[in-house]
Design a protein around this motif. Sequence first.
Motif, PDB file in Angstrom:
ATOM      1  N   ASP A 141       0.873  -1.174   0.000  1.00  9.60           N
ATOM      2  CA  ASP A 141       0.000   0.000   0.000  1.00  9.60           C
ATOM      3  C   ASP A 141       0.913   1.229   0.000  1.00  9.60           C
ATOM      4  O   ASP A 141       1.384   1.680   1.047  1.00  9.60           O
ATOM      5  N   LEU A 142       1.158   1.767  -1.171  1.00  4.26           N
ATOM      6  CA  LEU A 142       2.150   2.827  -1.319  1.00  4.26           C
ATOM      7  C   LEU A 142       1.682   4.152  -0.719  1.00  4.26           C
ATOM      8  O   LEU A 142       2.504   4.938  -0.243  1.00  4.26           O
ATOM      9  N   GLU A 143       0.386   4.394  -0.721  1.00  2.00           N
ATOM     10  CA  GLU A 143      -0.110   5.620  -0.088  1.00  2.00           C
ATOM     11  C   GLU A 143       0.131   5.576   1.413  1.00  2.00           C
ATOM     12  O   GLU A 143       0.542   6.577   2.018  1.00  2.00           O
ATOM     13  N   LYS A 144      -0.108   4.432   2.023  1.00  6.30           N
ATOM     14  CA  LYS A 144       0.113   4.322   3.468  1.00  6.30           C
ATOM     15  C   LYS A 144       1.594   4.538   3.805  1.00  6.30           C
ATOM     16  O   LYS A 144       1.927   5.178   4.812  1.00  6.30           O
ATOM     17  N   ILE A 145       2.475   4.039   2.964  1.00  2.00           N
ATOM     18  CA  ILE A 145       3.913   4.218   3.196  1.00  2.00           C
ATOM     19  C   ILE A 145       4.308   5.691   3.082  1.00  2.00           C
ATOM     20  O   ILE A 145       5.052   6.225   3.909  1.00  2.00           O
ATOM     21  N   ALA A 146       3.789   6.367   2.061  1.00  2.00           N
ATOM     22  CA  ALA A 146       4.102   7.796   1.893  1.00  2.00           C
ATOM     23  C   ALA A 146       3.567   8.610   3.061  1.00  2.00           C
ATOM     24  O   ALA A 146       4.239   9.537   3.541  1.00  2.00           O
ATOM     25  N   HIS A 147       2.368   8.278   3.521  1.00  6.02           N
ATOM     26  CA  HIS A 147       1.769   8.996   4.656  1.00  6.02           C
ATOM     27  C   HIS A 147       2.602   8.756   5.918  1.00  6.02           C
ATOM     28  O   HIS A 147       2.877   9.687   6.683  1.00  6.02           O
ATOM     29  N   ALA A 148       3.005   7.499   6.140  1.00  8.87           N
ATOM     30  CA  ALA A 148       3.832   7.184   7.302  1.00  8.87           C
ATOM     31  C   ALA A 148       5.161   7.926   7.248  1.00  8.87           C
ATOM     32  O   ALA A 148       5.653   8.412   8.269  1.00  8.87           O
ATOM     33  N   SER A 149       5.741   8.031   6.077  1.00 13.35           N
ATOM     34  CA  SER A 149       6.993   8.765   5.911  1.00 13.35           C
ATOM     35  C   SER A 149       6.844  10.205   6.390  1.00 13.35           C
ATOM     36  O   SER A 149       7.720  10.742   7.077  1.00 13.35           O
ATOM     37  N   ALA A 150       5.738  10.824   6.026  1.00 13.67           N
ATOM     38  CA  ALA A 150       5.492  12.207   6.449  1.00 13.67           C
ATOM     39  C   ALA A 150       5.281  12.297   7.958  1.00 13.67           C
ATOM     40  O   ALA A 150       5.798  13.199   8.623  1.00 13.67           O
ATOM     41  N   LEU A 151       4.520  11.345   8.532  1.00 12.79           N
ATOM     42  CA  LEU A 151       4.258  11.367   9.965  1.00 12.79           C
ATOM     43  C   LEU A 151       5.522  11.146  10.783  1.00 12.79           C
ATOM     44  O   LEU A 151       5.731  11.782  11.813  1.00 12.79           O
ATOM     45  N   LEU A 152       6.360  10.234  10.316  1.00  6.88           N
ATOM     46  CA  LEU A 152       7.547   9.848  11.070  1.00  6.88           C
ATOM     47  C   LEU A 152       8.784  10.663  10.706  1.00  6.88           C
ATOM     48  O   LEU A 152       9.805  10.565  11.373  1.00  6.88           O
ATOM     49  N   ASN A 153       8.697  11.437   9.641  1.00  6.96           N
ATOM     50  CA  ASN A 153       9.838  12.180   9.100  1.00  6.96           C
ATOM     51  C   ASN A 153      11.003  11.230   8.773  1.00  6.96           C
ATOM     52  O   ASN A 153      12.168  11.514   9.051  1.00  6.96           O
ATOM     53  N   VAL A 154      10.665  10.108   8.161  1.00  6.41           N
ATOM     54  CA  VAL A 154      11.667   9.152   7.686  1.00  6.41           C
ATOM     55  C   VAL A 154      11.657   9.195   6.162  1.00  6.41           C
ATOM     56  O   VAL A 154      10.650   8.876   5.533  1.00  6.41           O
ATOM     57  N   SER A 178       3.519   6.044  -8.621  1.00  7.61           N
ATOM     58  CA  SER A 178       2.439   6.116  -7.626  1.00  7.61           C
ATOM     59  C   SER A 178       2.941   6.644  -6.303  1.00  7.61           C
ATOM     60  O   SER A 178       2.374   7.584  -5.732  1.00  7.61           O
ATOM     61  N   ILE A 179       4.023   6.060  -5.781  1.00  6.90           N
ATOM     62  CA  ILE A 179       4.468   6.501  -4.456  1.00  6.90           C
ATOM     63  C   ILE A 179       5.030   7.917  -4.513  1.00  6.90           C
ATOM     64  O   ILE A 179       4.871   8.692  -3.565  1.00  6.90           O
ATOM     65  N   ALA A 180       5.648   8.296  -5.624  1.00  9.32           N
ATOM     66  CA  ALA A 180       6.147   9.667  -5.751  1.00  9.32           C
ATOM     67  C   ALA A 180       4.989  10.666  -5.708  1.00  9.32           C
ATOM     68  O   ALA A 180       5.103  11.730  -5.088  1.00  9.32           O
ATOM     69  N   ARG A 181       3.881  10.333  -6.340  1.00 11.92           N
ATOM     70  CA  ARG A 181       2.715  11.223  -6.299  1.00 11.92           C
ATOM     71  C   ARG A 181       2.153  11.315  -4.879  1.00 11.92           C
ATOM     72  O   ARG A 181       1.736  12.390  -4.423  1.00 11.92           O
ATOM     73  N   TYR A 182       2.144  10.198  -4.168  1.00 12.37           N
ATOM     74  CA  TYR A 182       1.674  10.234  -2.778  1.00 12.37           C
ATOM     75  C   TYR A 182       2.642  11.027  -1.898  1.00 12.37           C
ATOM     76  O   TYR A 182       2.220  11.777  -1.010  1.00 12.37           O
ATOM     77  N   MET A 183       3.934  10.905  -2.143  1.00 14.86           N
ATOM     78  CA  MET A 183       4.909  11.677  -1.365  1.00 14.86           C
ATOM     79  C   MET A 183       4.775  13.168  -1.653  1.00 14.86           C
ATOM     80  O   MET A 183       4.952  14.002  -0.769  1.00 14.86           O
ATOM     81  N   SER A 184       4.444  13.488  -2.895  1.00 15.39           N
ATOM     82  CA  SER A 184       4.171  14.888  -3.229  1.00 15.39           C
ATOM     83  C   SER A 184       2.934  15.376  -2.478  1.00 15.39           C
ATOM     84  O   SER A 184       2.918  16.476  -1.920  1.00 15.39           O
ATOM     85  N   LYS A 185       1.918  14.541  -2.427  1.00 15.59           N
ATOM     86  CA  LYS A 185       0.658  14.890  -1.738  1.00 15.59           C
ATOM     87  C   LYS A 185       0.880  15.139  -0.247  1.00 15.59           C
ATOM     88  O   LYS A 185       0.382  16.121   0.315  1.00 15.59           O
ATOM     89  N   TYR A 186       1.631  14.257   0.402  1.00 22.12           N
ATOM     90  CA  TYR A 186       1.805  14.347   1.859  1.00 22.12           C
ATOM     91  C   TYR A 186       3.032  15.150   2.269  1.00 22.12           C
ATOM     92  O   TYR A 186       3.295  15.308   3.458  1.00 22.12           O
ATOM     93  N   LYS A 187       3.792  15.638   1.296  1.00 25.83           N
ATOM     94  CA  LYS A 187       5.021  16.407   1.569  1.00 25.83           C
ATOM     95  C   LYS A 187       6.027  15.583   2.374  1.00 25.83           C
ATOM     96  O   LYS A 187       6.707  16.074   3.279  1.00 25.83           O
TER      97      LYS A 187
END
Length: 256
Positions: A141-154, A178-187
């Motif tokens: 689930d690439l969106e969940k990973i991108a969101h977690a990255s933003a929350l954890l600052n990892v 896909s994950i790059a777009r989610y990382m863009s979304k969640y900064k």
Amino acid sequence: MELLVDLHTHTIASGHAYSTVTENALAASRRGIKLLGMTDHGPKMPGAPHLFHFDNLSILPDELYGVKILPGVEANITNYEGDLDMPMRYLEQLKLILAGLHPICYPGGTCEQNTQAYLKAMLNPYIDIMVHPGRPDFEMDLEKIAHASALLNVPVEVNNSSLATISGKDRARNNCNSIARYMSKYKSPVILGSDAHFWDRVGEFSEALELVRETGISEQQILNTSPERVLDYLVERRKRRTEFNPISLKYRLSIA
């Protein structure tokens, strides 16, 4: 955008790479790289170095050809709990710790199991950067990973090798997009990595840069535009090891 740091490279010690530390450092210098991660695979990867290799990294010079060297590891996630193939005492002494999923080292599972393994590894305060989530070997689930990255600052890596050289390149490109777009979304914080297994690929980010531009990831999200940004992040990361509260973060991740 000028990229001055490559944190994901391999030497002959990994068993399936073909250049030395010296050759990689010289290639980095010629490409204008100022900070180079030396991240050979953890011991569960066939052909990877014995743990004594990591014990002995302190003999390496801090700098070669004007390039600062960060000795570390690309650790292998080994199970659904996100455990690594590196004992704690090595994690405590290494200057740079990457982690990712690799065939042979990890059993594979459902999308939910693979995502859980990746996220639980991300919760480990000793891991600095999560690598190549776009590889097609394991559905996640690439969106969940991108969101977690933003929350954890990892930071999560945009891996140039995934886009340029591996088999299943089309699936890898779709996943990376896909994950790059989610990382863009969640900064989310981002690292571009060459994942070089030969000296001529050190500092090679062309495909990753193209994807970053396509998906709207901002320059402010990308750490390896500056050695100082990377080193400051690593210092802060080590401070947070004593302040880490995984219970609240696991709760936040469960409702993401």
